[in-house]
Scaffold this active site. Sequence first.
Site, PDB file in Angstrom:
ATOM      1  N   ASP A 242       0.690  -1.246   0.138  1.00 23.31           N
ATOM      2  CA  ASP A 242      -0.255   0.018   0.137  1.00 23.31           C
ATOM      3  C   ASP A 242       0.699   1.205  -0.120  1.00 23.31           C
ATOM      4  N   ILE A 243       0.446   1.804  -0.736  1.00 19.87           N
ATOM      5  CA  ILE A 243       1.302   3.500  -0.851  1.00 19.87           C
ATOM      6  C   ILE A 243       1.455   4.579   0.606  1.00 19.87           C
TER       7      ILE A 243
ATOM      8  N   SER B  40      -9.698   5.743  -8.593  1.00 15.32           N
ATOM      9  CA  SER B  40     -10.089   6.568  -9.777  1.00 15.32           C
ATOM     10  C   SER B  40     -11.352   7.064  -9.908  1.00 15.32           C
TER      11      SER B  40
ATOM     12  N   THR C 193      -5.081  14.503 -13.175  1.00 15.81           N
ATOM     13  CA  THR C 193      -6.346  14.589 -14.492  1.00 15.81           C
ATOM     14  C   THR C 193      -6.759  16.081 -14.640  1.00 15.81           C
ATOM     15  N   ASP C 194      -7.381  15.828 -15.770  1.00 23.16           N
ATOM     16  CA  ASP C 194      -8.425  17.571 -16.281  1.00 23.16           C
ATOM     17  C   ASP C 194      -9.276  17.515 -15.635  1.00 23.16           C
ATOM     18  N   GLU C 195      -9.683  16.654 -14.512  1.00 27.79           N
ATOM     19  CA  GLU C 195     -10.910  16.809 -13.419  1.00 27.79           C
ATOM     20  C   GLU C 195     -10.294  18.364 -12.085  1.00 27.79           C
TER      21      GLU C 195
ATOM     22  N   TYR D  53     -13.082  13.139  -5.646  1.00 24.82           N
ATOM     23  CA  TYR D  53     -12.029  12.514  -6.876  1.00 24.82           C
ATOM     24  C   TYR D  53     -11.245  13.189  -6.648  1.00 24.82           C
TER      25      TYR D  53
ATOM     26  N   LYS E  77      -7.453  15.014  -6.148  1.00 23.62           N
ATOM     27  CA  LYS E  77      -6.542  15.051  -6.651  1.00 23.62           C
ATOM     28  C   LYS E  77      -5.662  16.067  -7.114  1.00 23.62           C
TER      29      LYS E  77
ATOM     30  N   ASN F  47     -21.439  12.046 -24.097  1.00 23.02           N
ATOM     31  CA  ASN F  47     -22.154   9.875 -23.609  1.00 23.02           C
ATOM     32  C   ASN F  47     -23.034   9.195 -25.606  1.00 23.02           C
TER      33      ASN F  47
ATOM     34  N   ARG G  38     -25.370  12.012 -12.189  1.00 27.63           N
ATOM     35  CA  ARG G  38     -24.391  11.480 -11.085  1.00 27.63           C
ATOM     36  C   ARG G  38     -24.318  13.337 -10.817  1.00 27.63           C
TER      37      ARG G  38
ATOM     38  N   GLY H 228     -23.456  16.669  -8.313  1.00 27.13           N
ATOM     39  CA  GLY H 228     -22.097  17.776  -9.266  1.00 27.13           C
ATOM     40  C   GLY H 228     -21.811  17.171 -10.474  1.00 27.13           C
ATOM     41  N   HIS H 229     -22.290  17.141 -10.714  1.00 23.19           N
ATOM     42  CA  HIS H 229     -21.981  15.918 -12.467  1.00 23.19           C
ATOM     43  C   HIS H 229     -21.497  17.125 -13.643  1.00 23.19           C
TER      44      HIS H 229
HETATM   45  P1  NAD Z   1      -7.649   2.325 -11.644  1.00 24.65           P
HETATM   46  O1  NAD Z   1      -8.058   2.600 -10.805  1.00 24.65           O
HETATM   47  O2  NAD Z   1      -7.640   1.891 -13.244  1.00 24.65           O
HETATM   48  O3  NAD Z   1      -5.742   1.282 -11.504  1.00 24.65           O
HETATM   49  C1  NAD Z   1      -5.656   2.248 -10.351  1.00 24.65           C
HETATM   50  C2  NAD Z   1      -4.293   1.381  -9.071  1.00 24.65           C
HETATM   51  O4  NAD Z   1      -3.769   1.270  -8.505  1.00 24.65           O
HETATM   52  C3  NAD Z   1      -4.545  -0.010  -9.528  1.00 24.65           C
HETATM   53  O5  NAD Z   1      -3.579  -1.232  -9.771  1.00 24.65           O
HETATM   54  C4  NAD Z   1      -4.810   0.113  -7.536  1.00 24.65           C
HETATM   55  O6  NAD Z   1      -4.992  -2.020  -7.643  1.00 24.65           O
HETATM   56  C5  NAD Z   1      -3.320   0.522  -7.549  1.00 24.65           C
HETATM   57  N1  NAD Z   1      -4.018   1.382  -6.225  1.00 24.65           N
HETATM   58  C6  NAD Z   1      -4.820   2.147  -5.645  1.00 24.65           C
HETATM   59  N2  NAD Z   1      -5.122   2.317  -4.010  1.00 24.65           N
HETATM   60  C7  NAD Z   1      -3.714   2.220  -4.354  1.00 24.65           C
HETATM   61  C8  NAD Z   1      -2.886   1.697  -2.824  1.00 24.65           C
HETATM   62  N3  NAD Z   1      -3.447   2.300  -2.009  1.00 24.65           N
HETATM   63  N4  NAD Z   1      -1.543   1.491  -2.976  1.00 24.65           N
HETATM   64  C9  NAD Z   1      -1.074   1.109  -3.743  1.00 24.65           C
HETATM   65  N5  NAD Z   1      -1.766   0.996  -4.802  1.00 24.65           N
HETATM   66  C10 NAD Z   1      -2.721   1.435  -5.049  1.00 24.65           C
HETATM   67  O7  NAD Z   1      -7.169   3.353 -12.320  1.00 24.65           O
HETATM   68  P2  NAD Z   1      -6.204   4.224 -13.850  1.00 24.65           P
HETATM   69  O8  NAD Z   1      -8.032   4.627 -14.446  1.00 24.65           O
HETATM   70  O9  NAD Z   1      -5.845   3.369 -14.272  1.00 24.65           O
HETATM   71  O10 NAD Z   1      -6.110   5.673 -12.922  1.00 24.65           O
HETATM   72  C11 NAD Z   1      -4.241   5.966 -13.014  1.00 24.65           C
HETATM   73  C12 NAD Z   1      -3.855   7.182 -12.891  1.00 24.65           C
HETATM   74  O11 NAD Z   1      -4.093   8.021 -13.742  1.00 24.65           O
HETATM   75  C13 NAD Z   1      -4.967   7.791 -11.404  1.00 24.65           C
HETATM   76  O12 NAD Z   1      -4.046   8.843 -10.910  1.00 24.65           O
HETATM   77  C14 NAD Z   1      -5.510   8.842 -11.735  1.00 24.65           C
HETATM   78  O13 NAD Z   1      -6.029   9.499 -11.354  1.00 24.65           O
HETATM   79  C15 NAD Z   1      -5.242   8.688 -13.600  1.00 24.65           C
HETATM   80  N6  NAD Z   1      -6.000   9.264 -14.271  1.00 24.65           N
HETATM   81  C16 NAD Z   1      -6.835   8.298 -14.903  1.00 24.65           C
HETATM   82  C17 NAD Z   1      -7.745   8.740 -15.733  1.00 24.65           C
HETATM   83  C18 NAD Z   1      -8.205   7.867 -16.968  1.00 24.65           C
HETATM   84  O14 NAD Z   1      -9.704   8.140 -17.886  1.00 24.65           O
HETATM   85  N7  NAD Z   1      -9.278   6.169 -16.526  1.00 24.65           N
HETATM   86  C19 NAD Z   1      -7.195  10.071 -16.667  1.00 24.65           C
HETATM   87  C20 NAD Z   1      -6.373  10.974 -16.009  1.00 24.65           C
HETATM   88  C21 NAD Z   1      -5.651  10.912 -15.228  1.00 24.65           C
HETATM   89  O1  DAU Z   2     -11.415  13.366 -16.809  1.00 26.02           O
HETATM   90  C1  DAU Z   2     -10.859  12.216 -16.591  1.00 26.02           C
HETATM   91  C2  DAU Z   2     -11.100  11.817 -15.263  1.00 26.02           C
HETATM   92  O2  DAU Z   2     -11.966  10.199 -16.178  1.00 26.02           O
HETATM   93  C3  DAU Z   2     -10.164  10.260 -14.576  1.00 26.02           C
HETATM   94  O3  DAU Z   2      -9.564  11.671 -13.817  1.00 26.02           O
HETATM   95  C4  DAU Z   2     -11.011   9.586 -14.042  1.00 26.02           C
HETATM   96  O4  DAU Z   2     -10.285   7.998 -13.439  1.00 26.02           O
HETATM   97  C5  DAU Z   2     -11.993   8.955 -14.547  1.00 26.02           C
HETATM   98  O5  DAU Z   2     -12.341   7.633 -14.207  1.00 26.02           O
HETATM   99  C6  DAU Z   2     -12.645   9.606 -15.713  1.00 26.02           C
HETATM  100  O6  DAU Z   2     -13.750  10.286 -15.540  1.00 26.02           O
HETATM  101  P1  DAU Z   2     -14.970  10.333 -15.876  1.00 26.02           P
HETATM  102  O7  DAU Z   2     -15.752  10.829 -14.556  1.00 26.02           O
HETATM  103  O8  DAU Z   2     -15.711  11.177 -17.269  1.00 26.02           O
HETATM  104  O9  DAU Z   2     -15.495   8.984 -16.241  1.00 26.02           O
HETATM  105  P2  DAU Z   2     -16.213   8.351 -16.372  1.00 26.02           P
HETATM  106  O10 DAU Z   2     -15.947   6.729 -17.261  1.00 26.02           O
HETATM  107  O11 DAU Z   2     -17.174   7.049 -14.440  1.00 26.02           O
HETATM  108  O12 DAU Z   2     -17.674   8.780 -16.854  1.00 26.02           O
HETATM  109  C7  DAU Z   2     -18.106   9.356 -18.300  1.00 26.02           C
HETATM  110  C8  DAU Z   2     -18.742   9.928 -18.163  1.00 26.02           C
HETATM  111  O13 DAU Z   2     -20.130   8.687 -18.596  1.00 26.02           O
HETATM  112  C9  DAU Z   2     -19.250  11.217 -17.398  1.00 26.02           C
HETATM  113  O14 DAU Z   2     -20.419  12.036 -17.890  1.00 26.02           O
HETATM  114  C10 DAU Z   2     -20.453   9.981 -16.203  1.00 26.02           C
HETATM  115  C11 DAU Z   2     -21.104   9.291 -17.559  1.00 26.02           C
HETATM  116  N1  DAU Z   2     -21.372   7.591 -16.909  1.00 26.02           N
HETATM  117  C12 DAU Z   2     -20.860   6.978 -16.765  1.00 26.02           C
HETATM  118  C13 DAU Z   2     -21.257   5.999 -16.023  1.00 26.02           C
HETATM  119  C14 DAU Z   2     -20.182   5.287 -15.104  1.00 26.02           C
HETATM  120  C15 DAU Z   2     -22.773   7.534 -17.792  1.00 26.02           C
HETATM  121  O15 DAU Z   2     -23.839   8.283 -18.417  1.00 26.02           O
HETATM  122  N2  DAU Z   2     -23.381   6.649 -17.393  1.00 26.02           N
HETATM  123  C16 DAU Z   2     -22.334   5.447 -16.741  1.00 26.02           C
HETATM  124  O16 DAU Z   2     -23.066   4.420 -15.708  1.00 26.02           O
END
Ligand code: NAD
Ligand code: DAU
Length: 338
Positions: free
Chosen positions: A59-60, A85, A125-127, A153, A157, A252, A276, A278-279
């Site tokens: 765990d980090i 995430s 993240t851009d969020e 979330y 970040k 979407n 969601r 606060g979407h």
């Molecule tokens: P993910 O949820 O698929 O993977 C996260 C990983 O982190 C998993 O393998 C999990 O086991 C590990 N993890 C979680 N908590 C931990 C802990 N306490 N100690 C050690 N390992 C731990 O996430 P992802 O979508 O691959 O995102 C990776 C990174 O990129 C995140 O920091 C996220 O904020 C960022 N990011 C994601 C997106 C996206 O669209 N998915 C976009 C921009 C930035």
């Molecule tokens: O923008 C980067 C981010 O993108 C990352 O930082 C996050 O880790 C990653 O999860 C993602 O966040 P979003 O909330 O944008 O992704 P998600 O796939 O959960 O949702 C994408 C869009 O789709 C969002 O507007 C919500 C909508 N959605 C999502 C789900 C899961 C739906 O309409 N129905 C769904 O069931």
Amino acid sequence: MTILVTGGAGFIGSCFLFHMAENHPEYRLLCLDKLTYAASLKTIKELLPKNNFRFIREDICDRDAVFRLFQEEHPDIVVHFAAESHVDRSIEDPAVFLKTNILGTQTLMDACRRFGIQRFHQVSTDEVYGELPLNRPDLLFTEKTPLCPSSPYSVSKASADLLVLSYHRTFGLPVTVSRCSNNYGPHQFPEKLIPLMIVNCLYDLPLPVYGDGLNVRDWIYTEDHCRAIDLIIHRGRNGEIYNIGGRQEMCNIDIVKLICRELGKPKSLITHVEDRKGHDRRYAVDSSKLSGELGWQPEVPFRDGLKRTIDWYLSNRDWWEDIISGDYRKENKALLPG
Ligand code: NAD
Ligand code: DAU
């Protein structure tokens, strides 16, 4: 060169490990991952037996474990993906997001201070910028856009980003931060929009679209994101933030319709559900700093990337069916080295 990748058993971290193994075969790669619900060790199964690869299940937030690892391995670069995430989960239960995403980041940076590092890279993240209005397509997030995160979330970040930058300013720690838009591609946990819709289509289940489905995200294929991080850790300027975006804005509902069409499923599966909380309405990223300084461009057009992603989910049913059945947790234990 030894690179420590945190969260490498997750979606983007695993793609980054494969990218690095292919493009820098001489590097030693360490993967530190807790294996939370979001991780499948099967994703990186082929890397596990390699001599220049080591998997560490920790765990980090565990200071002793993290410091021990740094003492043993003295990584040159840390690329920090590990995080909670999923936005919806952060709305249900924020606590673990604050712990992992903020305090976990602090633990890693403290280890970097203690043992020395060439670069700590924060994958963000851009969020963190909040949302853009739908009626102003001219507006994009730049690195100078004020932080205005909406969900627990994105707050976690944004906090981690600020902490990383404070360690640069206060302690001189060499850091970079990247803020990327929505990733899609193989190995994404089927709770996120694109894989969830693919899997539900394949089971003929309802496709839950939040609210009116007009929320816009800027989509990027995972490999394009990983190429950008590779450039930033090697050539990015110390102390700088780099935005990474696909410049492929899609709402979407259009994505869900495309997935239905690709899989030959009726649009009648689409079900509008409660929005969601606060979407955020729209995300769109200006990556001109990254393109200008390091020559990066996204290479995979959305239609091609979506088709590749759908094909991957069709040909790798065992990967996601094990997740849905819960069997992946047993497999994670069985695959653990040692
Ligand atoms: P993910 O949820 O698929 O993977 C996260 C990983 O982190 C998993 O393998 C999990 O086991 C590990 N993890 C979680 N908590 C931990 C802990 N306490 N100690 C050690 N390992 C731990 O996430 P992802 O979508 O691959 O995102 C990776 C990174 O990129 C995140 O920091 C996220 O904020 C960022 N990011 C994601 C997106 C996206 O669209 N998915 C976009 C921009 C930035
Ligand atoms: O923008 C980067 C981010 O993108 C990352 O930082 C996050 O880790 C990653 O999860 C993602 O966040 P979003 O909330 O944008 O992704 P998600 O796939 O959960 O949702 C994408 C869009 O789709 C969002 O507007 C919500 C909508 N959605 C999502 C789900 C899961 C739906 O309409 N129905 C769904 O069931």
